[in-house]
Design an enzyme around this catalytic site. Sequence first.
Site, PDB file in Angstrom:
ATOM      1  N   LYS A 151       0.623  -1.244  -0.006  1.00 18.37           N
ATOM      2  CA  LYS A 151       0.044  -0.494  -0.301  1.00 18.37           C
ATOM      3  C   LYS A 151       0.186   1.206   0.156  1.00 18.37           C
ATOM      4  O   LYS A 151       1.751   0.815   0.988  1.00 18.37           O
ATOM      5  CB  LYS A 151      -0.793   0.051   1.299  1.00 18.37           C
ATOM      6  CG  LYS A 151      -0.328  -0.161   2.387  1.00 18.37           C
ATOM      7  CD  LYS A 151      -0.178   1.928   3.156  1.00 18.37           C
ATOM      8  CE  LYS A 151       1.368   1.688   4.009  1.00 18.37           C
ATOM      9  NZ  LYS A 151       1.560   2.995   4.992  1.00 18.37           N
ATOM     10  N   ALA A 194       9.159  -0.447   5.050  1.00 22.35           N
ATOM     11  CA  ALA A 194       9.653   0.846   4.294  1.00 22.35           C
ATOM     12  C   ALA A 194       8.644   1.090   3.987  1.00 22.35           C
ATOM     13  O   ALA A 194       8.611   2.798   3.201  1.00 22.35           O
ATOM     14  CB  ALA A 194       9.838   0.069   2.582  1.00 22.35           C
ATOM     15  N   GLY A 195       7.623   1.378   4.713  1.00 19.62           N
ATOM     16  CA  GLY A 195       6.706   1.869   4.769  1.00 19.62           C
ATOM     17  C   GLY A 195       5.775   1.794   3.873  1.00 19.62           C
ATOM     18  O   GLY A 195       4.641   2.057   3.133  1.00 19.62           O
ATOM     19  N   LEU A 196       5.570   0.549   3.364  1.00 25.91           N
ATOM     20  CA  LEU A 196       4.615   0.261   2.271  1.00 25.91           C
ATOM     21  C   LEU A 196       3.535  -1.185   2.699  1.00 25.91           C
ATOM     22  O   LEU A 196       3.335  -1.951   2.447  1.00 25.91           O
ATOM     23  CB  LEU A 196       5.273  -0.826   1.327  1.00 25.91           C
ATOM     24  CG  LEU A 196       6.048  -0.043   0.796  1.00 25.91           C
ATOM     25  CD1 LEU A 196       7.265   0.045  -0.522  1.00 25.91           C
ATOM     26  CD2 LEU A 196       5.498   1.612  -0.031  1.00 25.91           C
ATOM     27  N   GLY A 226       4.176  -4.081   4.077  1.00 20.03           N
ATOM     28  CA  GLY A 226       4.492  -6.012   3.289  1.00 20.03           C
ATOM     29  C   GLY A 226       4.073  -6.711   4.806  1.00 20.03           C
ATOM     30  O   GLY A 226       2.665  -7.355   4.028  1.00 20.03           O
ATOM     31  N   GLY A 227       4.675  -6.247   5.872  1.00 17.55           N
ATOM     32  CA  GLY A 227       4.287  -7.214   6.646  1.00 17.55           C
ATOM     33  C   GLY A 227       2.634  -7.582   6.881  1.00 17.55           C
ATOM     34  O   GLY A 227       2.032  -8.495   7.081  1.00 17.55           O
ATOM     35  N   SER A 228       1.864  -6.353   7.259  1.00 12.95           N
ATOM     36  CA  SER A 228       0.319  -6.058   7.150  1.00 12.95           C
ATOM     37  C   SER A 228      -0.669  -6.696   6.088  1.00 12.95           C
ATOM     38  O   SER A 228      -1.557  -7.684   6.598  1.00 12.95           O
ATOM     39  CB  SER A 228      -0.074  -4.517   7.341  1.00 12.95           C
ATOM     40  OG  SER A 228       0.599  -4.254   8.319  1.00 12.95           O
ATOM     41  N   SER A 229       0.178  -6.807   4.692  1.00 11.86           N
ATOM     42  CA  SER A 229      -0.133  -7.419   3.872  1.00 11.86           C
ATOM     43  C   SER A 229      -0.035  -9.134   3.325  1.00 11.86           C
ATOM     44  O   SER A 229      -1.041  -9.613   2.941  1.00 11.86           O
ATOM     45  CB  SER A 229       0.321  -6.412   2.148  1.00 11.86           C
ATOM     46  OG  SER A 229      -0.795  -6.887   1.290  1.00 11.86           O
ATOM     47  N   ASP A 260      -2.893  -1.772  10.261  1.00 14.97           N
ATOM     48  CA  ASP A 260      -2.979  -1.948   8.458  1.00 14.97           C
ATOM     49  C   ASP A 260      -3.217  -3.072   8.191  1.00 14.97           C
ATOM     50  O   ASP A 260      -3.628  -3.302   6.676  1.00 14.97           O
ATOM     51  CB  ASP A 260      -1.187  -2.004   7.736  1.00 14.97           C
ATOM     52  CG  ASP A 260      -1.069  -0.519   8.410  1.00 14.97           C
ATOM     53  OD1 ASP A 260      -1.932   1.327   8.314  1.00 14.97           O
ATOM     54  OD2 ASP A 260       0.288  -0.233   7.964  1.00 14.97           O
TER      55      ASP A 260
HETATM   56  P1  ATP Z   1       4.292  -0.401   7.169  1.00 11.49           P
HETATM   57  O1  ATP Z   1       4.255  -0.161   6.524  1.00 11.49           O
HETATM   58  O2  ATP Z   1       3.144  -1.355   8.113  1.00 11.49           O
HETATM   59  O3  ATP Z   1       4.880   0.171   9.494  1.00 11.49           O
HETATM   60  P2  ATP Z   1       7.333  -1.689   7.110  1.00 11.49           P
HETATM   61  O4  ATP Z   1       6.021  -1.810   5.289  1.00 11.49           O
HETATM   62  O5  ATP Z   1       7.111  -0.240   7.698  1.00 11.49           O
HETATM   63  O6  ATP Z   1       5.351  -1.465   7.983  1.00 11.49           O
HETATM   64  P3  ATP Z   1       6.959  -4.007   7.185  1.00 11.49           P
HETATM   65  O7  ATP Z   1       8.011  -4.566   5.914  1.00 11.49           O
HETATM   66  O8  ATP Z   1       5.438  -4.679   7.735  1.00 11.49           O
HETATM   67  O9  ATP Z   1       7.216  -2.829   7.240  1.00 11.49           O
HETATM   68  O10 ATP Z   1       8.119  -4.785   8.358  1.00 11.49           O
HETATM   69  C1  ATP Z   1       8.114  -4.507   9.795  1.00 11.49           C
HETATM   70  C2  ATP Z   1       9.379  -5.417  10.667  1.00 11.49           C
HETATM   71  O11 ATP Z   1       8.856  -6.823  10.864  1.00 11.49           O
HETATM   72  C3  ATP Z   1       9.942  -5.905   9.686  1.00 11.49           C
HETATM   73  O12 ATP Z   1      11.014  -5.211  10.543  1.00 11.49           O
HETATM   74  C4  ATP Z   1      10.052  -6.853  10.318  1.00 11.49           C
HETATM   75  O13 ATP Z   1      11.619  -7.588  10.892  1.00 11.49           O
HETATM   76  C5  ATP Z   1       8.751  -8.056  10.767  1.00 11.49           C
HETATM   77  N1  ATP Z   1       8.152  -8.826   9.730  1.00 11.49           N
HETATM   78  C6  ATP Z   1       7.499  -9.537  10.526  1.00 11.49           C
HETATM   79  N2  ATP Z   1       6.601 -10.361   9.306  1.00 11.49           N
HETATM   80  C7  ATP Z   1       6.764  -9.391   8.112  1.00 11.49           C
HETATM   81  C8  ATP Z   1       6.830 -10.349   6.957  1.00 11.49           C
HETATM   82  N3  ATP Z   1       5.377 -11.148   6.611  1.00 11.49           N
HETATM   83  N4  ATP Z   1       6.817  -9.150   6.106  1.00 11.49           N
HETATM   84  C9  ATP Z   1       7.199  -8.754   6.742  1.00 11.49           C
HETATM   85  N5  ATP Z   1       8.006  -7.547   8.241  1.00 11.49           N
HETATM   86  C10 ATP Z   1       7.716  -8.757   8.530  1.00 11.49           C
END
Ligand code: ATP
Length: 290
Positions: free
Chosen positions: A11, A98-100, A102-105, A137
């Site tokens: 996202k 990265a602010g995208l 990824g984990g939530s998705s 998210d």
């Molecule tokens: P948001 O934008 O929701 O803050 P984000 O994109 O900044 O999320 P994510 O890539 O979701 O960050 O990852 C944040 C942390 O969550 C990572 O440092 C990782 O250790 C942890 N994590 C747990 N499960 C996952 C997953 N399936 N994919 C990525 N990171 C994960």
Amino acid sequence: MLKLLVKAPAKINLSLDVLYKRTDGYHELEMVMTTVDLADRLELELLNDDRIVIHSQTRFVPDDDRNLAYKAAKLLKDRFNIKSGASITIEKNIPVAAGLAGGSSDAAAVLRGMNKLWDLRLTLDELAELGAEIGSDVSFCVYGGTALAKGRGEIITPLPPPPNCWVVLAKPAIGVSTAEVYEHLNLNEVIHPNTKAMVDAIYQGDYRGICANLSNVLESVTFKYFPKVKHLKDDMKRFGADAVLMSGSGPTVFALVQHDSRMQRLYNGLRGYCHQVYAVRLLGKRNEFS
Ligand code: ATP
């Protein structure tokens, strides 16, 4: 059905406002989010035994119960007293931290996919409500598409898809902690986005209005501690983007561009020095079924 492939799209925030800090410690948010065609791919498989197993080859992504995909499967399994287990293989294409989202998705994709494999017949609304227990998210990611998210991110109002355009994403090689960005946010110093103007522009299919109202209250904090991210944003403007914004707490910066030739110029310009660069389309449209 024993096996299922599910896509987990990233996202971006078209706007992100923090209204105030709540007494429960969370921030009250107002965000306009939309999914883009950059996605992790998850292979879900039923196991006869009781385990939830995560297969992930990506650095910084845990392959145990800290993974959000694990948490999603575990939540369903415990809540509905399911005896079988699940194997979850994650092909990670979305940059991490990265602010995208990824984990939530990934977590949302597991909720949708395991709902089918375990034949739970939960609606998207029910899955989104469960998702909120995993992370702020996750509810949005269950629906995908475009939406206004309020509360701590879990109160979702769907919006129509924005006009089609390219999204060029650039992720510098730095890690930004979302928690630390919120800690350093001073709400007396920020310029708040005009969320209503963004929502109106989306309803009217007004691309220029959307570009004019891109705004993220967290930019000021991330730019202060990581000036590189601000420089990246300035460069993306210079390279011909229609509009540029940092997504979430960063460090990914995205540009909206309508013309193919401009997109190509921007993409080529960035590839010279930025760590990860992607040119993708908006997905815009919401998941209709769980
Ligand atoms: P948001 O934008 O929701 O803050 P984000 O994109 O900044 O999320 P994510 O890539 O979701 O960050 O990852 C944040 C942390 O969550 C990572 O440092 C990782 O250790 C942890 N994590 C747990 N499960 C996952 C997953 N399936 N994919 C990525 N990171 C994960």
